[in-house]
Scaffold this motif. Structure first.
Motif, PDB file in Angstrom:
ATOM      1  N   PHE A 143       7.768 -14.364  -1.608  1.00 56.75           N
ATOM      2  CA  PHE A 143       9.240 -14.112  -2.100  1.00 56.75           C
ATOM      3  C   PHE A 143       9.541 -14.962  -3.408  1.00 56.75           C
ATOM      4  CE2 PHE A 143      13.802 -14.365  -2.304  1.00 56.75           C
ATOM      5  CZ  PHE A 143      14.157 -13.088  -2.585  1.00 56.75           C
ATOM      6  N   ALA A 144       9.320 -16.184  -3.111  1.00 54.70           N
ATOM      7  CA  ALA A 144       9.845 -17.025  -4.487  1.00 54.70           C
ATOM      8  C   ALA A 144       8.895 -16.980  -5.354  1.00 54.70           C
ATOM      9  CB  ALA A 144       9.809 -18.624  -3.736  1.00 54.70           C
ATOM     10  N   PHE A 145       7.381 -16.981  -5.395  1.00 53.37           N
ATOM     11  CA  PHE A 145       6.760 -17.190  -6.551  1.00 53.37           C
ATOM     12  C   PHE A 145       5.903 -15.834  -6.718  1.00 53.37           C
ATOM     13  CE2 PHE A 145       7.050 -21.408  -4.662  1.00 53.37           C
ATOM     14  CZ  PHE A 145       7.650 -21.878  -5.916  1.00 53.37           C
ATOM     15  N   GLY A 146       6.041 -14.754  -5.663  1.00 51.62           N
ATOM     16  CA  GLY A 146       5.266 -13.624  -5.916  1.00 51.62           C
ATOM     17  C   GLY A 146       5.810 -12.696  -7.407  1.00 51.62           C
ATOM     18  N   PRO A 147       7.036 -12.944  -7.818  1.00 53.97           N
ATOM     19  CA  PRO A 147       7.183 -12.068  -8.806  1.00 53.97           C
ATOM     20  C   PRO A 147       6.396 -12.533 -10.086  1.00 53.97           C
ATOM     21  CG  PRO A 147       9.135 -12.476  -7.971  1.00 53.97           C
ATOM     22  CD  PRO A 147       8.171 -13.205  -6.876  1.00 53.97           C
ATOM     23  N   PHE A 186       0.095 -14.392  -4.333  1.00 54.97           N
ATOM     24  CA  PHE A 186       0.927 -14.828  -2.992  1.00 54.97           C
ATOM     25  C   PHE A 186       1.111 -13.597  -2.010  1.00 54.97           C
ATOM     26  CE2 PHE A 186       1.911 -18.750  -5.604  1.00 54.97           C
ATOM     27  CZ  PHE A 186       0.879 -19.565  -5.022  1.00 54.97           C
ATOM     28  N   PRO A 187       1.700 -12.406  -2.649  1.00 55.30           N
ATOM     29  CA  PRO A 187       2.114 -11.397  -1.786  1.00 55.30           C
ATOM     30  C   PRO A 187       0.913 -10.816  -1.084  1.00 55.30           C
ATOM     31  CG  PRO A 187       3.519 -11.437  -3.614  1.00 55.30           C
ATOM     32  CD  PRO A 187       2.539 -12.297  -3.910  1.00 55.30           C
ATOM     33  N   PHE A 225       6.011 -10.402   6.485  1.00 49.68           N
ATOM     34  CA  PHE A 225       5.573  -9.189   5.785  1.00 49.68           C
ATOM     35  C   PHE A 225       6.649  -8.519   4.795  1.00 49.68           C
ATOM     36  CE2 PHE A 225       4.844  -4.743   5.801  1.00 49.68           C
ATOM     37  CZ  PHE A 225       3.756  -4.459   5.393  1.00 49.68           C
ATOM     38  N   CYS A 226       7.763  -8.259   5.339  1.00 49.61           N
ATOM     39  CA  CYS A 226       8.972  -7.768   4.392  1.00 49.61           C
ATOM     40  C   CYS A 226       9.159  -8.690   3.145  1.00 49.61           C
ATOM     41  CB  CYS A 226      10.239  -7.478   5.076  1.00 49.61           C
ATOM     42  SG  CYS A 226      10.205  -6.507   6.491  1.00 49.61           S
ATOM     43  N   LEU A 227       9.229 -10.023   3.355  1.00 51.84           N
ATOM     44  CA  LEU A 227       9.334 -10.836   2.326  1.00 51.84           C
ATOM     45  C   LEU A 227       8.245 -10.858   1.105  1.00 51.84           C
ATOM     46  CD1 LEU A 227      10.776 -14.154   3.853  1.00 51.84           C
ATOM     47  CD2 LEU A 227      11.969 -12.741   2.322  1.00 51.84           C
ATOM     48  N   ALA A 228       7.070 -10.812   1.683  1.00 51.69           N
ATOM     49  CA  ALA A 228       5.815 -10.545   0.678  1.00 51.69           C
ATOM     50  C   ALA A 228       6.057  -9.152   0.223  1.00 51.69           C
ATOM     51  CB  ALA A 228       4.582 -10.505   1.558  1.00 51.69           C
ATOM     52  N   LEU A 229       6.445  -8.034   0.947  1.00 49.82           N
ATOM     53  CA  LEU A 229       6.262  -6.825  -0.040  1.00 49.82           C
ATOM     54  C   LEU A 229       7.687  -6.899  -0.860  1.00 49.82           C
ATOM     55  CD1 LEU A 229       6.502  -3.968   3.021  1.00 49.82           C
ATOM     56  CD2 LEU A 229       4.895  -4.385   1.028  1.00 49.82           C
ATOM     57  N   ILE A 230       8.662  -7.493  -0.525  1.00 47.30           N
ATOM     58  CA  ILE A 230       9.781  -7.833  -1.785  1.00 47.30           C
ATOM     59  C   ILE A 230       9.273  -8.409  -2.849  1.00 47.30           C
ATOM     60  CG2 ILE A 230      12.004  -8.892  -2.196  1.00 47.30           C
ATOM     61  CD1 ILE A 230      12.886  -8.094   0.813  1.00 47.30           C
ATOM     62  N   LEU A 258       6.031  -8.545  -3.934  1.00 49.24           N
ATOM     63  CA  LEU A 258       5.125  -7.529  -4.487  1.00 49.24           C
ATOM     64  C   LEU A 258       5.792  -6.415  -5.343  1.00 49.24           C
ATOM     65  CD1 LEU A 258       2.046  -6.737  -5.026  1.00 49.24           C
ATOM     66  CD2 LEU A 258       2.515  -5.267  -2.787  1.00 49.24           C
ATOM     67  N   PHE A 259       7.048  -5.890  -4.926  1.00 46.19           N
ATOM     68  CA  PHE A 259       7.744  -4.961  -5.520  1.00 46.19           C
ATOM     69  C   PHE A 259       8.462  -5.623  -6.745  1.00 46.19           C
ATOM     70  CE2 PHE A 259       8.317  -2.358  -1.363  1.00 46.19           C
ATOM     71  CZ  PHE A 259       7.180  -1.580  -1.828  1.00 46.19           C
ATOM     72  N   MET A 260       8.882  -6.769  -6.448  1.00 52.16           N
ATOM     73  CA  MET A 260       9.486  -7.529  -7.756  1.00 52.16           C
ATOM     74  C   MET A 260       8.376  -7.643  -8.892  1.00 52.16           C
ATOM     75  SD  MET A 260      12.159 -10.283  -6.087  1.00 52.16           S
ATOM     76  CE  MET A 260      12.792 -10.786  -7.496  1.00 52.16           C
ATOM     77  N   TYR A 261       7.120  -8.052  -8.621  1.00 50.65           N
ATOM     78  CA  TYR A 261       6.329  -8.008  -9.467  1.00 50.65           C
ATOM     79  C   TYR A 261       5.951  -6.814 -10.339  1.00 50.65           C
ATOM     80  CZ  TYR A 261       1.749  -8.912 -11.608  1.00 50.65           C
ATOM     81  OH  TYR A 261       0.620  -8.866 -12.652  1.00 50.65           O
ATOM     82  N   LEU A 262       5.923  -5.709  -9.321  1.00 48.35           N
ATOM     83  CA  LEU A 262       5.472  -4.397  -9.865  1.00 48.35           C
ATOM     84  C   LEU A 262       6.649  -3.872 -10.796  1.00 48.35           C
ATOM     85  CD1 LEU A 262       3.894  -2.593  -6.885  1.00 48.35           C
ATOM     86  CD2 LEU A 262       2.776  -3.440  -8.833  1.00 48.35           C
TER      87      LEU A 262
END
Length: 116
Positions: free
Chosen positions: A57-61, A66-67, A96-101, A103-107
């Protein structure tokens, strides 16, 4: 559920999980051991999933790896959850939800204000 158990056995996660739970109880009576065994605990893979979910969540964007790694890890280890021995599966779900967030922030191209 059978698929997850087979995957966790294939990757050796079941033996690693048993190693976390096994410990020496020298000097304890049989009644004390039974009481300790009845207390529900947390799945160590769930705790790890939640922690790396927070990192995602912190570094995924910024770093999409990471996600993706966290989502794969959550899917592979979610089958190690045992309802009789462990408290709840929410650690897997939160990770899982934090990783999805992340990933969606990156997209979407959204970045946290504190990181940039």
């Amino acid at each position: 559920m059978k698929f997850f158990n087979e995957e966790s056995d294939f990757f050796g996660l079941t033996k690693l999980k048993e190693r976390f739970y096994s410990s020496d109880h020298d000097g304890l009576s049989e009644a004390d051991r039974e009481y300790i065994n009845r207390i529900k605990g947390q799945n160590p893979f769930g705790i790890i999933s939640m922690f790396i979910g927070g990192v995602s969540f912190a570094f995924g964007p910024i770093y999409v790896a990471f996600p993706i790694i966290t989502i794969i890890f959550c899917f592979l280890t979610c089958g190690t959850f045992d309802r009789e021995k462990e408290d709840n599966p929410w650690t897997f779900i939160i990770g899982f939800c934090l990783a999805l967030i992340g990933l969606f922030m990156y997209l979407r191209g959204v970045v946290h204000e504190l990181i940039v």
